[in-house]
Write a protein that holds these residues in place. Structure first.
Motif, PDB file in Angstrom:
ATOM      1  N   ILE A  38      12.223  50.726  77.026  1.00 58.21           N
ATOM      2  CA  ILE A  38      11.190  50.267  77.967  1.00 58.21           C
ATOM      3  C   ILE A  38       9.887  49.974  77.229  1.00 58.21           C
ATOM      4  O   ILE A  38       9.201  48.986  77.507  1.00 58.21           O
ATOM      5  CB  ILE A  38      10.971  51.311  79.080  1.00 58.21           C
ATOM      6  N   ASN A  39       9.550  50.825  76.252  1.00 58.05           N
ATOM      7  CA  ASN A  39       8.316  50.613  75.493  1.00 58.05           C
ATOM      8  C   ASN A  39       8.378  49.315  74.690  1.00 58.05           C
ATOM      9  O   ASN A  39       7.398  48.583  74.596  1.00 58.05           O
ATOM     10  CB  ASN A  39       8.073  51.795  74.560  1.00 58.05           C
ATOM     11  N   GLY A  46       9.011  46.289  77.693  1.00 58.76           N
ATOM     12  CA  GLY A  46       8.353  46.404  78.998  1.00 58.76           C
ATOM     13  C   GLY A  46       7.656  45.147  79.463  1.00 58.76           C
ATOM     14  O   GLY A  46       7.595  44.855  80.665  1.00 58.76           O
ATOM     15  N   ARG A  70      10.755  59.055  84.812  1.00 57.95           N
ATOM     16  CA  ARG A  70       9.626  58.632  85.659  1.00 57.95           C
ATOM     17  C   ARG A  70       8.302  59.080  85.046  1.00 57.95           C
ATOM     18  O   ARG A  70       7.326  58.311  85.030  1.00 57.95           O
ATOM     19  CB  ARG A  70       9.765  59.231  87.067  1.00 57.95           C
ATOM     20  N   VAL A 102       7.685  56.765  82.007  1.00 57.79           N
ATOM     21  CA  VAL A 102       7.336  55.393  82.396  1.00 57.79           C
ATOM     22  C   VAL A 102       5.958  55.345  83.043  1.00 57.79           C
ATOM     23  O   VAL A 102       5.181  54.405  82.801  1.00 57.79           O
ATOM     24  CB  VAL A 102       8.406  54.809  83.351  1.00 57.79           C
ATOM     25  N   LEU A 154       8.560  52.917  89.578  1.00 53.15           N
ATOM     26  CA  LEU A 154       9.061  53.515  88.337  1.00 53.15           C
ATOM     27  C   LEU A 154      10.585  53.395  88.254  1.00 53.15           C
ATOM     28  O   LEU A 154      11.135  53.082  87.195  1.00 53.15           O
ATOM     29  CB  LEU A 154       8.636  54.980  88.248  1.00 53.15           C
ATOM     30  N   VAL A 213      11.570  49.926  87.277  1.00 59.76           N
ATOM     31  CA  VAL A 213      11.435  49.711  85.835  1.00 59.76           C
ATOM     32  C   VAL A 213      12.618  50.332  85.098  1.00 59.76           C
ATOM     33  O   VAL A 213      13.249  49.695  84.236  1.00 59.76           O
ATOM     34  CB  VAL A 213      10.109  50.318  85.313  1.00 59.76           C
ATOM     35  N   ILE A 214      12.927  51.584  85.431  1.00 63.81           N
ATOM     36  CA  ILE A 214      14.027  52.291  84.752  1.00 63.81           C
ATOM     37  C   ILE A 214      15.344  51.534  84.941  1.00 63.81           C
ATOM     38  O   ILE A 214      16.101  51.323  83.991  1.00 63.81           O
ATOM     39  CB  ILE A 214      14.138  53.732  85.280  1.00 63.81           C
ATOM     40  N   LEU A 230      13.468  55.314  77.243  1.00 62.80           N
ATOM     41  CA  LEU A 230      12.009  55.197  77.150  1.00 62.80           C
ATOM     42  C   LEU A 230      11.598  54.303  75.979  1.00 62.80           C
ATOM     43  O   LEU A 230      10.656  53.506  76.097  1.00 62.80           O
ATOM     44  CB  LEU A 230      11.370  56.587  77.021  1.00 62.80           C
ATOM     45  N   PHE A 267       3.059  52.823  81.599  1.00 64.11           N
ATOM     46  CA  PHE A 267       2.593  51.693  82.402  1.00 64.11           C
ATOM     47  C   PHE A 267       1.223  51.913  83.032  1.00 64.11           C
ATOM     48  O   PHE A 267       0.539  50.947  83.353  1.00 64.11           O
ATOM     49  CB  PHE A 267       3.619  51.388  83.506  1.00 64.11           C
TER      50      PHE A 267
END
Length: 449
Positions: free
Chosen positions: A126-127, A130, A79, A82, A55, A58-59, A123, A86
């Motif tokens: 990331i969405n 991703g 976290r 994410v 996590l 990814v961040i 967030l 995911f």
């Protein structure tokens, strides 16, 4: 449940501060009424702990702010978000983002609006992007690949690769990231087995047999401590690898047994069952509160042949000679990551050295308490050579009146495990065996002092 994510966030912060995940989760679930909320809390709570390194990877890939400069509340909220994006397909992305941001907003003071906006922005980024995430590959670095993909610190990856090679290591890592199973050990001191199974059926508990007789893997049960069989003292929650230790020691009726590190009492009470409540088990622990846990279990399970002593096994003195000694000793716990995933982040190489030193001191102080012909079972719930094979080799080198018993014959007698074990000791690896990681060595005293 309103604000469920904020409660998860607070609980995760407590784990980061040193709380035990399993005990904390139990206390939090008691406050939640709806079973779906209980399930979601458990899923996100353990999912974030298990996958923390992944996590964070990814961040870090989508945030311009380094992790170490983020507020701990913000990083934990990210976290949580994410993990849902995911790993949880059934939660819509907008809901995962909104609830995670709200959790951060609730826990931070109103003056920290910028941190809340930052959480929302990361967030959402990331969405959107991703699917552009790139992970380390096997060809670039096996260590980095395994570390990120399975979310384990590099030092554990390196250790496992050195000890087991790539294929076995990957099996161990995968198994460690699975949800821990709940196992009931049937306690015949309280009822007959057919009555035990009848009550489980009555409560709608779905179960299956394991490689140990009288150990049942629960397939469906909401609260294993609230069933009829548990409340009646006919069930104890204990993993199969832990249960195997008492069986390998092979205690007989009317023997005298010394348990060097007994809390919380799972193996102590199992020994009592195998001895049919006869003879005497002297159970040591250095902590009064932990001795109280043993006492509670003894009383609930109907055990009558245990004497409790608050003693440090490193210094314990006793002129009595014992037929059996159980040395299931404190360890680094690398075999229990499925049930206690925070072990990955709390332990270090230095802990392994400290534990190996403690284990050596305990064994050295208590070997003389064994009768000639008596047996000592050494067991740990870890996967480190220093605490296992190396330690036993040192003990045998320094004590020529002890020999290593080939454990395979008794293993065939007490379990349904079909292992190709070429050693006299036994090491169970998660992923190769459907259980926790454990090590066992059976020592026999061959002559008097």
């Amino acid at each position: 449940m309103k604000n469920l994510r904020s409660k998860i966030l607070k609980a995760l912060l407590r784990v980061e501060s040193g709380s035990y995940s399993n005990l904390l989760l139990d206390s939090e679930l008691k406050k939640i009424k709806d079973q779906r909320d209980k399930n979601l809390f458990t899923e996100i709570f353990y999912g974030v702990i298990r996958n923390k390194l992944y996590l964070d990877y990814v961040i870090e890939s989508f945030s311009k702010t380094p992790l170490h400069k983020m507020d701990k509340e913000v990083l934990t909220g990210l976290r949580i978000g994410v993990y849902q994006l995911f790993f949880l397909d059934k939660i819509p992305a907008r809901a995962a983002i909104y609830e995670s941001v709200e959790a951060v907003k609730l826990i931070l003071p109103a003056s920290r609006k910028g941190a809340v906006s930052f959480t929302n922005g990361v967030l959402r980024n990331i969405n959107r992007k991703g699917n552009e995430l790139t992970l380390p590959t096997k060809t670039e670095s096996k260590k980095e690949y395994l570390s990120v993909k399975y979310s384990y610190p590099i030092w554990i990856i390196k250790r496992f690769l050195d000890q087991y090679g790539f294929k076995k290591t990957e099996k161990i890592l995968k198994a460690g990231n699975k949800r821990a199973e709940v196992i009931y050990r049937f306690n015949p001191l309280k009822m007959e087995k057919n009555e035990f199974e009848r009550l489980m059926d009555q409560d709608g508990i779905k179960y299956e047999n394991t490689f140990l007789d009288s150990f049942y893997r629960l397939k469906e049960v909401n609260n294993p401590a609230e069933t009829q069989v548990f409340k009646n003292g006919a069930a104890y929650i204990q993993g199969t690898s832990a249960g195997l230790a008492s069986l390998l020691l092979d205690p007989k009726e009317n023997m005298s047994v010394l348990d060097l590190a007994a809390a919380p009492g799972g193996k102590t009470t199992h020994l009592a069952v195998l001895m049919k409540n006869s003879g005497q088990i002297t159970a040591l622990d250095v902590s009064q509160s932990r001795l109280n846990l043993i006492r509670e279990n003894i009383e609930r399970l109907g055990v009558k042949n245990v004497v409790l002593k608050m003693e440090d096994a490193v210094k314990y003195q006793d002129s009595k000679k014992y037929d059996r000694i159980l040395a299931d000793l404190p360890c680094s716990g690398l075999g229990l990551i499925a049930s206690k995933p925070e072990i990955k982040w709390e332990k270090s190489e230095s802990v392994i050295k400290q534990m190996a030193s403690l284990q050596y001191d305990i064994l050295s102080n208590n070997l003389s308490k064994l009768k000639p012909g008596g047996k000592l079972l050494y067991s740990t719930c870890t996967l480190s050579q220093e605490e296992n094979q190396d330690l036993i080799n040192r003990i045998l080198t320094e004590n020529n009146n002890f020999e290593l018993v080939n454990i395979n014959k008794i293993l065939e007698e007490v379990s349904a495990l079909n292992l190709k074990n070429e050693n006299k000791y036994l090491e169970l690896l998660p992923g190769e065996v459907d259980s926790e990681g454990f090590f066992y060595a059976l020592l026999k005293k061959v002559e008097s002092d």
